[in-house]
Structures are given as structure tokens and as C-alpha cells.
Design a protein around this motif. Sequence first.
Motif, PDB file in Angstrom:
ATOM      1  N   VAL A 140       4.115   9.735   8.525  1.00 48.99           N
ATOM      2  CA  VAL A 140       2.745   8.791   8.005  1.00 48.99           C
ATOM      3  C   VAL A 140       1.818   8.732   9.303  1.00 48.99           C
ATOM      4  O   VAL A 140       0.875   9.315   9.689  1.00 48.99           O
ATOM      5  CB  VAL A 140       2.990   7.878   7.240  1.00 48.99           C
ATOM      6  CG1 VAL A 140       1.379   7.230   6.780  1.00 48.99           C
ATOM      7  CG2 VAL A 140       3.681   8.220   5.822  1.00 48.99           C
ATOM      8  N   GLU A 165       3.415   8.347   1.945  1.00 52.17           N
ATOM      9  CA  GLU A 165       2.644   7.309   1.505  1.00 52.17           C
ATOM     10  C   GLU A 165       3.197   6.615   0.506  1.00 52.17           C
ATOM     11  O   GLU A 165       3.770   7.496  -0.611  1.00 52.17           O
ATOM     12  CB  GLU A 165       1.397   7.753   1.669  1.00 52.17           C
ATOM     13  CG  GLU A 165       0.763   8.137   2.880  1.00 52.17           C
ATOM     14  CD  GLU A 165      -0.546   8.396   2.881  1.00 52.17           C
ATOM     15  OE1 GLU A 165      -1.122   8.996   1.824  1.00 52.17           O
ATOM     16  OE2 GLU A 165      -1.322   8.145   4.077  1.00 52.17           O
ATOM     17  N   PHE A 168       3.625   3.309   5.582  1.00 55.55           N
ATOM     18  CA  PHE A 168       3.213   3.925   6.751  1.00 55.55           C
ATOM     19  C   PHE A 168       4.095   3.554   7.903  1.00 55.55           C
ATOM     20  O   PHE A 168       3.717   3.873   9.149  1.00 55.55           O
ATOM     21  CB  PHE A 168       1.569   3.437   7.053  1.00 55.55           C
ATOM     22  CG  PHE A 168       1.304   1.900   6.724  1.00 55.55           C
ATOM     23  CD1 PHE A 168       1.696   0.996   7.787  1.00 55.55           C
ATOM     24  CD2 PHE A 168       1.071   1.349   5.696  1.00 55.55           C
ATOM     25  CE1 PHE A 168       1.483  -0.494   7.566  1.00 55.55           C
ATOM     26  CE2 PHE A 168       0.782   0.220   5.302  1.00 55.55           C
ATOM     27  CZ  PHE A 168       1.164  -1.027   6.374  1.00 55.55           C
TER      28      PHE A 168
END
Length: 299
Positions: A140, A165, A168
Motif C-alpha cells: 500500500v 487497503e 496502509f
Amino acid sequence: MIDLFLMSPPGPTWALRGRANFRSQGAGQVDARAARQEWLGFARALESRGAMVVALPSPSAELTGMPYAAESGHILARKGAAPLFLLPRMFSAHRQGEQAHWSGLAQRMGLEVVDLGVGIWEAHGDVATFDGATLLFHGVRTNLEGMEAAARYFPGEVLRIELREPAFHGNMALLPLPAVDRMLVCAEVMTPASHALLEQRFGRERLLPVTGEEIRRYATNGLPFGRELLAPSVVPERVRALVEAQGMRVIPFVMRELCEKGGGASRCLVSQARLEPGSFTVPEEHRLSAVAARMEAEG
């Protein structure tokens, strides 16, 4: 061994700047004074439990991400040599200026500073350890290139975990609870292959499942310290009960500014290491007592 925590207090004018996570995106303005009290209360709670806090106040009002010190870097102990300090390579532009200041502190502490030089790597927030293995996360913010650049400095067994997601950082996907040999895990925010790898390596019975909705309330963002979990007060009751059923005690901390608005919980406020006494030094001005005195004088 010394439990060392790198931390950074919010400044007197602290505000949300990047708003780069699901909490901060829609949050109202923060109360900087209240945030400083939240931070100081948590830092003192760590030291009251025998830890050592080394604090680096932000040198600039523009560096508003520094209180989330999980991204300050990552310390690696080494036998017979100075600990390594792996510098982060931040995804968000407003946080990229932090690196130089953490590097300076690490050098003053006698750590060997390493700049990875490539990729995006958000440091301690994307590292976990459990049962002798190191877990490194990517997918991420931290990217594959940055993770692999960091991986070569970690000795022993390394597992690579790919995130999805809304997680993160890796600390939003799982939380090792080493004192009870269990780990909170959210399968929804990692790839099926990564979750299967965890089951294969550690055994399904050691993985305690939490949901995607629960991680939005910081189910995996508490900070384990011995048989206590120092957790934000918004952690769901089901998760608290689950942890306590394993034989741990959950200690709640109210963090309306730093957590509920800013988007970072207790585990996000620290970069943690266990180091041999004498393997590092602490400049007096960075001890918690000195920083707290300056904060109180500032009001």
C-alpha cells in the motif's frame, strides 16, 4: 535488556496537514494542547513500566507527521557492534523531511545509520516479529522495492506479507502478542497468499481473527508491553475481551486528538527496540524528563 522507544511530541501549534488516512481525511481541527497531554501521558506510562523513552521534538511546525514515530526508522540490535538504524523512505511528501532529523538523533545516540536509497519503506510501521521470524509488509505505502532493500538487513527468517487497503501499514493488519503466543490477524487486508503463509508458518490456532471494521477502530494498533496491551480507548469491546481471554490485560488510553482525529494509535506513536545496555547513548536533552519539562514550560 533495555526496552527503548523513540517518540516525538506534537508541537504547540500541531495540526493535521497531510490527512493521508481514513481517520484524518474527514476529521475536524485538532486541539494541539490536548494532543500534547495525550502524548505525554502515554510516554510517561511507558517509562513507569520500566521502558526508556527517547524523544525528538519536531524542529519545524511543518513536520506534523513526526508524532507518528513508527515511521521514524527501525533499530536493529547487533552483537558486538553498534545497532543499525534503518532510515525510512516516506510515501507522503509532507513527511519526507523527517528523515534528516531522525538520522541526526540516531547518530548522536551512536547508532549506525543506513539509507536504503531506493523504493518506499515506512520502517517500523511495516515490521513485526513473532516466534523468531521477522514479518515485513508491502503493498500500500511501502512498495516491493523498498521492502526488499530493507529485508537484506534483517537476519534469520523473513516473511513477506502483502497488504491491501484500507490497511496502509502492517501494524493495521496484524498484532503479535508474544506474551501469550498469539497474534491478532485481519485476513481482509492482506492477500490470500499472505494469509495462507501465516497459517502455514504459525498455525491457524495461534491466529486470532479480527475484521476489517474492527481494524478501523484500531484493533491491531495497541502496543503490547509484557502481559499488558496499551490500547486506544476506541478498540472494540469484542477485541478487548478476546485479548483478555488469552491472559492479557488491556489498558485503555483516551487519544481523541492523536488517534481519533489524527489516525494513529499507541503502536503508531513509537519505534521500539530491545537493546543491550551500553550499546547506545542518550543525549540528555532527548530524555523524556527534559522534553517533558520543556513542554510544560511552553504550556
